[in-house]
Design a protein around this motif. Structure first.
Motif, mmCIF file in Angstrom:
data_model
loop_
_atom_site.group_PDB
_atom_site.id
_atom_site.type_symbol
_atom_site.label_atom_id
_atom_site.label_comp_id
_atom_site.label_asym_id
_atom_site.label_seq_id
_atom_site.Cartn_x
_atom_site.Cartn_y
_atom_site.Cartn_z
ATOM 1 N N LEU A 361 0.834 -1.211 0.000
ATOM 2 C CA LEU A 361 0.000 0.000 0.000
ATOM 3 C C LEU A 361 0.868 1.260 0.000
ATOM 4 N N ASN A 363 0.690 5.757 -0.140
ATOM 5 C CA ASN A 363 -0.168 6.900 0.184
ATOM 6 C C ASN A 363 -1.068 7.240 -1.003
ATOM 7 N N MET A 366 -3.845 4.694 -1.333
ATOM 8 C CA MET A 366 -4.823 4.895 -0.260
ATOM 9 C C MET A 366 -5.751 6.061 -0.614
ATOM 10 N N PHE A 459 -9.851 5.931 8.657
ATOM 11 C CA PHE A 459 -8.598 5.488 8.043
ATOM 12 C C PHE A 459 -7.466 5.948 8.965
ATOM 13 N N ILE A 461 -3.779 6.174 9.586
ATOM 14 C CA ILE A 461 -2.589 6.095 8.733
ATOM 15 C C ILE A 461 -1.381 5.859 9.620
ATOM 16 N N LYS A 503 -6.858 -4.406 9.094
ATOM 17 C CA LYS A 503 -5.515 -3.933 8.733
ATOM 18 C C LYS A 503 -5.351 -3.997 7.225
ATOM 19 N N ALA A 504 -4.707 -3.003 6.649
ATOM 20 C CA ALA A 504 -4.452 -3.009 5.208
ATOM 21 C C ALA A 504 -2.996 -2.670 4.963
ATOM 22 N N LEU A 510 -6.743 -3.181 1.294
ATOM 23 C CA LEU A 510 -7.494 -1.948 1.561
ATOM 24 C C LEU A 510 -8.861 -1.995 0.873
ATOM 25 N N GLU A 528 -6.605 0.218 9.609
ATOM 26 C CA GLU A 528 -5.223 0.640 9.861
ATOM 27 C C GLU A 528 -4.432 0.464 8.571
ATOM 28 N N CYS A 529 -4.030 1.587 7.964
ATOM 29 C CA CYS A 529 -3.300 1.552 6.694
ATOM 30 C C CYS A 529 -1.814 1.695 7.004
ATOM 31 N N SER A 530 -1.042 0.662 6.685
ATOM 32 C CA SER A 530 0.399 0.726 6.975
ATOM 33 C C SER A 530 1.139 1.361 5.808
#
Ligand SMILES: Cc1ncc(C[n+]2csc(CCOP(=O)(O)OP(=O)(O)O)c2C)c(N)n1
Length: 558
Positions: A361, A363, A366, A459, A461, A503-504, A510, A528-530
């Motif tokens: 993933l 930015n 996302m 979301f 980040i 979690k993504a 995502l 939760e976007c890693s």
């Protein structure tokens, strides 16, 4: 017909379209809370702490035009003062109501709990006066109606927070029922002759200028000027740019819309429009160090008509007591057509290309997926941090809303504010973008979204730190303890809620998480976007560099 002091306040709240109030209980406000509970059409909504309670009210005011938070003396109210500062900075009418010690103890020298340990109980009122436009302490049934009415009228008239202190033995005293509410709602008209002169001066100013650009600022909504600004743009036919804090305050599908003016991080073409304009009509702007990118993008001087909520300044000439709404409405009926600046076509932000499904993933990916969620019915609350820059570069459909807190900039604001906003506008889809650092301040308010079954999509980040601060000035203080953010939601559910934590780490994770979130209608979903720490917008990097330089200026010595 009579009621109680608390009943009077409750009835007034329903009369001004407040159907919820936010509260944290304490022994100085319990009787007041009982009185508020007794009012039909007014629901009591609980928060985890008073800072969040103030921010929840601030968010409700964004949705509904005014809001109320009820807290206990000192230990509660002093936390809420921070949120009240935010409401002041962001031009939002919030009524903070605090319980207070029994009136029999005032002036006796006795020391009470929840105070500084001295017999002075006036310090809270003195402190709160600095962050409100009206503050009253109610001591009797005789003075209650006028004091309650005065603060409500001021909050509505000025779009600013106000304060009421109601001692614990006063809240249930008998007092008359409130009368009609119209007097509290009526706007003071601008002084007619001053308005006429301001308009005449502006028409004269415009008569010699061709390259006119309208610049929309964040005070426009508080001044009730959004529709009048569209009419003015329709009439003049000139280009319209917005400041970042006013994202969503002008329809982006309007033919005159030309993007965000924000110095070196402006949308394509927007900076050149402002730089080359010979007249800039600024409607409700806030020029601070952040919005001017360290005082560089600060249009000033004789090209400017600056329209503030209660003052118009035309090339340096000031007209006080003229309301923004009256001025923009009148100008919208008389302004000349000036299409010069709109001759270049709009330069929409480039579409982001999708990533292959199982790629890590990013930015951009996302934001591509969050952008696709935006409809006319979406409200996006974007926290301080890279979320600002991500939100500002979205291409918004008409009537989509973006909520930002760019003047106060309190990290952690977004979660409680979105909670309040969703309470006030449950018919909209609420989305939050919040960084890991910000989330750690107010995370517990997600539990209230679970309690009240609000389907907010958060979301989170997770870029492992305060990246905005890293870009302004780096050091060890910008790196934080990691949490299992998605796992937290089960802790908050405690076996009974419908919150979902996901979690993504890849593009397809995502996409799957978003699908699940859209189906989860009985509670919030936190995704939760890693992201890699270095994966942020170029705008944050470029803006952060300039703001860092501005902060680092040494003191000037003569
Ligand atoms: C209450 C408060 N404390 C400290 C700050 C200073 N501050 C501004 S942004 C920021 C970090 C935000 O980090 P994060 O939420 O992770 O967002 P990112 O920059 O990583 O996108 C801090 C500490 C602030 N704005 N408000």
């Amino acid at each position: 017909m009579s009621t109680t002091i608390g009943g009077y306040l409750a009835k007034r709240l329903t009369q001004i379209d407040v159907s919820h109030h936010f509260a944290v209980a304490g022994d100085y406000n319990l009787v007041l809370l009982d009185q508020l509970l007794a009012q039909d059409g007014l629901e009591q909504i609980y928060c985890c702490n008073e800072l969040n309670c103030g921010f929840a009210a601030e968010g409700y005011a964004r949705a509904r035009g005014i809001a109320c938070a009820v807290v206990t003396f000192s230990v509660g109210a002093l936390s809420a003062i921070n949120a009240l500062g935010g409401a002041h900075a962001e031009n939002l009418p919030v009524i903070l109501v605090s319980g207070a010690p029994n009136t029999n103890d005032h002036g006796t020298g006795r020391i009470l709990h929840h105070t500084l340990g001295t017999s002075d109980y006036g310090y809270q009122y003195e402190m709160v006066r600095h962050v409100t436009v009206a503050a009253e302490r109610v001591f009797s049934a005789e003075d209650a109606p006028a004091k309650i009415d005065r603060v409500i009228e001021r909050a509505l008239a000025l779009s600013k927070p106000v304060y009421l202190e109601i001692p614990c033995n006063v809240a249930d005293l008998e007092c008359p029922e409130p009368g009609p509410v119209e007097a509290l709602l009526s706007r003071r008209p601008s002084a007619g002759k001053t308005l006429d002169r301001a308009i005449a001066t502006t028409l004269d100013f415009l008569s010699e200028r061709e390259q006119v650009v309208i610049l929309i600022g964040s005070k426009l909504r508080a001044a009730h000027g959004l529709d009048a600004a569209v009419k003015l743009a329709d009439r003049m036919g000139c280009a319209v740019t917005i400041m970042a804090a006013a994202k969503g305050f002008f329809p982006e599908d309007h033919p005159a819309y030309r993007g965000v003016y924000w110095g070196n991080v402006s949308s394509p073409g927007a900076k050149a429009l402002i730089d080359n304009a010979d007249a800039i009509l600024c409607l409700g702007p806030v020029f601070n160090d952040y919005s001017t990118v360290g005082w560089q993008a600060w249009p000033e001087g004789d090209r400017m008509v600056r329209v503030d909520p209660e003052e118009v300044v035309v090339a340096g000439q000031s007209f006080g007591g003229v309301s923004l709404l009256d001025f923009v409405t009148a100008l919208g009926e008389q302004a000349p057509r000036r299409t010069g600046s709109a001759e270049t076509s709009s330069l929409a932000l480039p579409e982001i290309a999708p990533l292959p499904a199982n790629s890590r993933l990013t930015n951009d990916e996302m934001m591509r997926q969050i952008g696709a969620l935006m409809t006319a019915d979406t409200t996006l609350t974007a926290e301080t941090g890279d979320s600002w820059f991500n939100a500002v570069r979205l291409n918004l459909p008409a009537r989509a809303r973006v909520e930002l807190e760019m003047q106060w900039g309190h990290i952690g604001w977004s979660v409680p504010s979105a909670f309040g906003n969703a309470t006030g506008s449950p018919e909209r889809q609420h989305i939050v973008m919040v960084g890991d650092g910000s989330f750690q301040l107010t995370a517990q308010e997600v539990a209230q979204m679970i309690r009240y079954e609000l389907p907010v999509i958060i979301f989170l980040i997770n870029n492992r730190g305060y990246v905005i601060e890293i870009k302004i000035h780096d050091g060890p203080y910008n790196y934080i303890k990691n949490w299992d953010y998605a796992g937290l939601i089960d802790v908050f559910n405690a076996g009974k809620g419908h919150g979902l934590g996901l979690k993504a780490g890849t593009a397809d994770e995502l996409a799957e998480a978003i699908t699940k979130a859209r189906h989860n209608r009985r509670g919030p979903t936190l995704i939760e976007c890693s992201l890699d720490r270095e994966d942020c917008t170029d705008d944050l990097v470029n803006w952060g560099r300039e703001v860092g330089k501005t902060n680092a200026r040494p003191p000037v010595t003569n």
